[in-house]
Write an enzyme that holds these catalytic residues in place. Structure first.
Site, PDB file in Angstrom:
ATOM      1  N   HIS A   6      -9.220 -16.289  -7.558  1.00 19.43           N
ATOM      2  CA  HIS A   6     -10.453 -15.506  -7.696  1.00 19.43           C
ATOM      3  C   HIS A   6     -10.169 -14.161  -8.332  1.00 19.43           C
ATOM      4  O   HIS A   6     -10.919 -13.677  -9.163  1.00 19.43           O
ATOM      5  CB  HIS A   6     -11.093 -15.274  -6.335  1.00 19.43           C
ATOM      6  CG  HIS A   6     -11.212 -16.516  -5.544  1.00 19.43           C
ATOM      7  ND1 HIS A   6     -11.271 -16.539  -4.186  1.00 19.43           N
ATOM      8  CD2 HIS A   6     -11.280 -17.789  -5.943  1.00 19.43           C
ATOM      9  CE1 HIS A   6     -11.354 -17.779  -3.774  1.00 19.43           C
ATOM     10  NE2 HIS A   6     -11.357 -18.555  -4.818  1.00 19.43           N
ATOM     11  N   ARG A   9     -20.065 -18.907 -15.757  1.00 19.16           N
ATOM     12  CA  ARG A   9     -19.502 -19.533 -14.553  1.00 19.16           C
ATOM     13  C   ARG A   9     -20.262 -18.985 -13.343  1.00 19.16           C
ATOM     14  O   ARG A   9     -20.126 -17.803 -13.028  1.00 19.16           O
ATOM     15  CB  ARG A   9     -18.020 -19.186 -14.414  1.00 19.16           C
ATOM     16  CG  ARG A   9     -17.113 -19.790 -15.477  1.00 19.16           C
ATOM     17  CD  ARG A   9     -15.669 -19.372 -15.207  1.00 19.16           C
ATOM     18  NE  ARG A   9     -14.694 -20.164 -15.927  1.00 19.16           N
ATOM     19  CZ  ARG A   9     -14.051 -19.752 -17.033  1.00 19.16           C
ATOM     20  NH1 ARG A   9     -14.310 -18.559 -17.543  1.00 19.16           N
ATOM     21  NH2 ARG A   9     -13.162 -20.527 -17.620  1.00 19.16           N
ATOM     22  N   ARG A  54     -23.430 -22.823 -16.138  1.00 16.84           N
ATOM     23  CA  ARG A  54     -22.751 -23.980 -15.570  1.00 16.84           C
ATOM     24  C   ARG A  54     -23.014 -23.988 -14.075  1.00 16.84           C
ATOM     25  O   ARG A  54     -22.847 -22.956 -13.410  1.00 16.84           O
ATOM     26  CB  ARG A  54     -21.252 -23.877 -15.813  1.00 16.84           C
ATOM     27  CG  ARG A  54     -20.507 -24.952 -15.035  1.00 16.84           C
ATOM     28  CD  ARG A  54     -19.058 -24.937 -15.279  1.00 16.84           C
ATOM     29  NE  ARG A  54     -18.375 -23.911 -14.511  1.00 16.84           N
ATOM     30  CZ  ARG A  54     -17.082 -23.669 -14.634  1.00 16.84           C
ATOM     31  NH1 ARG A  54     -16.365 -24.351 -15.515  1.00 16.84           N
ATOM     32  NH2 ARG A  54     -16.503 -22.743 -13.907  1.00 16.84           N
ATOM     33  N   ASN A 107      -9.445 -26.136 -20.401  1.00 14.35           N
ATOM     34  CA  ASN A 107      -8.435 -25.790 -19.389  1.00 14.35           C
ATOM     35  C   ASN A 107      -8.170 -26.990 -18.488  1.00 14.35           C
ATOM     36  O   ASN A 107      -7.032 -27.365 -18.238  1.00 14.35           O
ATOM     37  CB  ASN A 107      -8.898 -24.620 -18.522  1.00 14.35           C
ATOM     38  CG  ASN A 107      -9.268 -23.410 -19.348  1.00 14.35           C
ATOM     39  OD1 ASN A 107      -8.769 -23.248 -20.452  1.00 14.35           O
ATOM     40  ND2 ASN A 107     -10.163 -22.578 -18.833  1.00 14.35           N
ATOM     41  N   ASP A 108      -9.265 -27.567 -18.002  1.00 13.33           N
ATOM     42  CA  ASP A 108      -9.099 -28.741 -17.147  1.00 13.33           C
ATOM     43  C   ASP A 108      -8.718 -29.962 -17.971  1.00 13.33           C
ATOM     44  O   ASP A 108      -7.843 -30.737 -17.582  1.00 13.33           O
ATOM     45  CB  ASP A 108     -10.386 -29.014 -16.353  1.00 13.33           C
ATOM     46  CG  ASP A 108     -10.413 -28.188 -15.085  1.00 13.33           C
ATOM     47  OD1 ASP A 108      -9.391 -28.173 -14.376  1.00 13.33           O
ATOM     48  OD2 ASP A 108     -11.440 -27.528 -14.818  1.00 13.33           O
ATOM     49  N   ARG A 134      -2.519 -26.581 -14.423  1.00 11.20           N
ATOM     50  CA  ARG A 134      -2.790 -25.348 -15.171  1.00 11.20           C
ATOM     51  C   ARG A 134      -2.392 -24.099 -14.403  1.00 11.20           C
ATOM     52  O   ARG A 134      -2.368 -23.003 -14.939  1.00 11.20           O
ATOM     53  CB  ARG A 134      -4.274 -25.284 -15.569  1.00 11.20           C
ATOM     54  CG  ARG A 134      -5.230 -25.194 -14.398  1.00 11.20           C
ATOM     55  CD  ARG A 134      -6.674 -25.402 -14.799  1.00 11.20           C
ATOM     56  NE  ARG A 134      -7.379 -24.151 -14.985  1.00 11.20           N
ATOM     57  CZ  ARG A 134      -8.697 -24.052 -15.082  1.00 11.20           C
ATOM     58  NH1 ARG A 134      -9.462 -25.145 -15.053  1.00 11.20           N
ATOM     59  NH2 ARG A 134      -9.281 -22.883 -15.235  1.00 11.20           N
ATOM     60  N   CYS A 148     -15.121 -24.654 -24.626  1.00 17.54           N
ATOM     61  CA  CYS A 148     -15.199 -23.371 -23.913  1.00 17.54           C
ATOM     62  C   CYS A 148     -13.971 -23.048 -23.046  1.00 17.54           C
ATOM     63  O   CYS A 148     -14.025 -22.166 -22.220  1.00 17.54           O
ATOM     64  CB  CYS A 148     -16.471 -23.299 -23.069  1.00 17.54           C
ATOM     65  SG  CYS A 148     -16.495 -24.463 -21.710  1.00 17.54           S
TER      66      CYS A 148
END
Ligand code: PEP
Ligand code: MG
Length: 746
Positions: free
Chosen positions: A363, A470, A506, A628-629, A639, A676
């Site tokens: 976070h 996000r 999202r 990223n994922d 990652r 993205c």
């Protein structure tokens, strides 16, 4: 017998304190100390070994060993008996030193004449500073009381060092906080910053390690422990705790009430320490054990003990978070770890952030990224080394931190910052120009966001819109689930701040590393592949529905774009889409104004989705590749794991071929496609994606300028030809693209 030793120990400590109070340089003081200890303990030898660097111990002062060996004799960590004591962080006591495993004969010291050896670590709250040794000719084992006494002396030495008692000419103990130190960590957020250290949890400074009146000190510690226990009991009786949280806190409470802990501290006091110093001595011991315990559960418990010790110290010293120190004007936050809410409290005033722990997806990293503050993670031991106000350089690009840097390092660093600032100025001149390549192709550049505070970047960066908002941050930084009305207002403010530019929201992507503080944590073996994102949304539809309602209300009378994260198969998207459509109908049935136009998309973050039936592609309004994922699952490389996360190249032929397939499927079904993930903000990667046919990229605001500048200076058809050729001959297209770029400057 014990009584006699206790008072001996107290006498020794008092002599030590008096000796330290005398004027003199650092080396004089160390010499006086070794003399005094040898004398008090009836040993021929007393030596102080200190760390020169993390791996090397040096003999700094000695009574009894040959004077010419002082500052000459050096040992590696783990080498010889002294090195063993330093490594293990615990005493070594033997009547026959030469027969001990690892004994190293050091002829320059003349120590072969001494048979018995007692070494104790000099450490301050787990920070290894050196080793204190006594040796004698007659073969004897030092008693438990003598070991305790020497440990107490070592503890006082460490405290005095912290207070600068050994400052003076030459290298002395206090230099642990004076030397320049470089930390090699990981990148949490790119960027460079220069500033001064601001410790999130300042070190509690104990100014009185030695006490004259044990009875008063024992009273003080009992009173403080009493207050600590009450505060922990209060924590536990808070109504909002669930069963698991209660269990964790029960263990914590058990430690707070532990008789053993208090008893050990009382014993330390009876040897002559002040209450504060006794707490720190036990804390050091707990930290040393913590390093050696492989079991995660036990380590956590030792961590509890560490935390309790910190609280106790704050009670005793009255030094809370507010130590009276003034925050520098250019603060670089240094912490073990920090939560998102605390980081947001500091906000943009921070120039940089350095954490000992943390991870790329934590976070704190998300918030640092959102605030565009350079962040270095995994800077091991920096909280032990850094002091408030120390000059510090943070290189978020390389994951490197220079604490108290040499002037030439600082100068080179400033040059780098100036060059980056110059480049940003150049990019600013492109702000209102399109990312149009020489072939005429225009790539739409959007920015990623997650906070209200990000929105001003829309104008500064020249982004066309927000390609990824996000939404989980708003959930993560609260102590309880946000209410629908609250969220609707927030989303509306985001749209207002976007001033008509498109924002793609999202829906909640929680689970994996993003755990809501008010949701029961799931103990999953592989959270990144576990119950996260849309999976939670579909299994617990209440939260998703509430969020969709908030989004619909915020978009009343405006266009809306929403995407669902982590879709692995078409049916998941179909259900999510249906639920959004149902909410739209419901809202309009209630007579509420609804959005003017609605686009519903899916994030392609699992390789499986690229192979979904055509039906899926035709059923989405747009697809956004969450690189990223997607990359972590494509290469099966976590990652967040520093060891593997950079191991595979985004521009490898296999990954680019895969991207090419996704582009082809979207073209065949006339589906809008964007990218993205972080790679969209890396100019060379962005260039290759654009050449492969991705027409929309969404990235960190600071990347828009560099990506646009590169896209504008090339012909994408030429780049594509370079890629196609390299794909036939290499494993990665990177070298070919780089050398083509070098041959085609502005
Ligand atoms: C991604 O996976 O690329 C993405 C954009 O989502 P996040 O980084 O939030 O997982
Ligand atoms: Mg993702």
């Amino acid at each position: 017998m014990a009584e006699r030793t206790d008072s001996d120990s107290r006498k020794l400590l008092r002599r030590l304190r008096d000796s330290l109070a005398l004027p003199g340089q650092g080396q004089d003081r160390l010499n006086r100390i070794t003399h005094l200890i040898a004398d008090s303990m009836g040993s021929e030898v007393c030596s102080i070994y200190l760390f020169r660097d993390a791996e090397t111990l040096e003999l700094y002062a000695s009574e009894g060993l040959k004077p010419e060996s002082v500052h000459k004799t050096r040992l590696k960590l783990g080498e010889g008996l002294v090195g063993r004591v330093a490594r293990a962080g615990k005493p070594l006591n033997t009547s026959d030193a030469p027969s001990q495993p690892g004994f190293r004969y050091m002829p320059e010291t003349g120590e072969e004449a001494y048979s018995s050896f007692l070494g104790v670590p000099i450490q301050r709250v787990g920070e290894k500073l050196g080793v204190l040794v006594v040796q004698s000719k007659n073969a004897r084992i030092y008693s438990e009381d003598e070991i305790d006494a020497l440990e107490v002396v070592a503890m006082v030495l460490a405290e005095m060092a912290e207070l600068g008692a050994f400052n003076g000419e030459g290298d002395t103990l206090a230099n642990t906080h004076r030397h320049p130190v470089m930390f090699r960590g990981g990148t949490g957020q790119e960027g460079a910053a220069e500033g001064h250290v601001w410790l999130h949890e300042p070190r509690v400074v104990v100014t009185n390690p030695v006490a004259d009146d044990p009875l008063t000190e024992i009273e003080r510690i009992r009173e403080a422990v009493g207050r600590l226990r009450v505060s922990v009991d209060d924590l536990l009786s808070a109504a909002s705790l669930d069963k698991e949280q209660k269990q964790v806190l029960e263990a914590y409470r058990m430690f707070a009430h532990s008789r053993g802990w208090l008893k050990r501290m009382e014993e330390d006091i009876s040897l002559g320490l002040s209450a504060e110093a006794a707490v720190q001595k036990e804390q050091s011991a707990a930290r040393a054990r913590m390093e050696q315990v492989p079991d995660a559960y036990l380590r956590d418990r030792l961590h509890d003990l560490d935390d309790l010790a910190n609280r106790l110290l704050r009670i005793l010293t009255g030094q809370g978070k507010d130590t009276g120190a003034e925050m520098p004007t250019d603060p670089v936050l240094v912490a073990r770890n920090i939560g998102p809410a605390e980081l947001l409290d500091y906000g943009r005033k921070l120039k940089g952030i350095v954490l000992e722990e943390g991870s790329v997806g934590s976070h704190a990293a998300i918030v640092a990224r959102a605030l565009a503050i350079p962040l270095v993670i995994h800077a091991e031991r920096i909280t032990a080394e850094a002091l408030n106000g120390d000059p510090i350089l943070v290189d978020g690009d390389q994951g490197i931190v220079h604490l108290r840097p040499e002037e030439n390092v600082a100068r080179a660093f400033r040059d780098k910052i100036a060059m980056q600032a110059q480049a940003q100025e150049r990019y600013a001149s492109l702000r209102n120009l399109p990312a149009q390549s020489k072939c005429g192709q225009v790539t739409a550049l959007h920015m990623n966001a997650g906070l209200m505070a990000d929105l001003p970047s829309l104008a500064h960066s020249g982004a066309e819109g927000v390609g990824l908002f996000r939404t989980e941050l708003q959930f993560l930084i609260r102590n309880q689930m946000p209410k629908r009305g609250e969220l609707a207002r927030l989303y509306a403010r985001v749209l207002d701040a976007a001033k008509g530019k498109a924002v793609t929201f999202r829906t909640l992507d929680i689970g994996s590393d993003k755990v809501l503080p008010y949701m029961k944590p799931q103990d999953e073996p592989n959270p990144a592949m576990g119950w996260r994102a849309i999976r939670v949304g579909l299994d617990k539809p209440g939260v998703l529905r509430m969020q969709l309602q908030a989004l619909i209300r915020a978009h009343a009378g405006r266009d809306m774009a929403v995407m669902f994260p982590f879709i692995a198969e078409g049916s998941e998207f179909a259900i999510a889409r249906e639920s959004l459509e149902r909410e739209l109908e419901r809202e309009s049935g209630l007579g509420h104004p609804i959005p003017t136009g609605v686009k519903i998309g899916a994030m392609l973050e699992t390789p499986a989705l690229a192979f979904a039936p055509d039906r899926f592609f035709r059923g989405v309004d747009f697809i956004s590749i969450g690189g990223n994922d997607l990359k972590q699952f494509f290469f099966a490389a976590d990652r967040e794991n520093e060891r593997v996360r950079r191991r595979y190249d985004t521009l490898s032929v296999s990954f680019l071929t895969f991207i090419g397939k996704i582009v082809a499927r979207c073209e065949a079904t006339d589906t809008a496609l964007s990218f993205c993930g972080e790679d969209a903000g890396r100019p060379v990667e962005a260039l290759c994606f654009a050449a492969m046919g991705i027409r929309t990229l969404s990235m960190r605001p600071a990347s828009i300028g560099p990506v646009k500048a590169l896209l504008r200076r090339v012909d994408l058809t030429e780049v594509r030809a370079v890629i196609d050729e390299a794909m036939r001959t290499s494993d990665t297209v990177r070298p070919a693209v780089m050398s083509w770029l070098a041959d085609h400057p502005d």
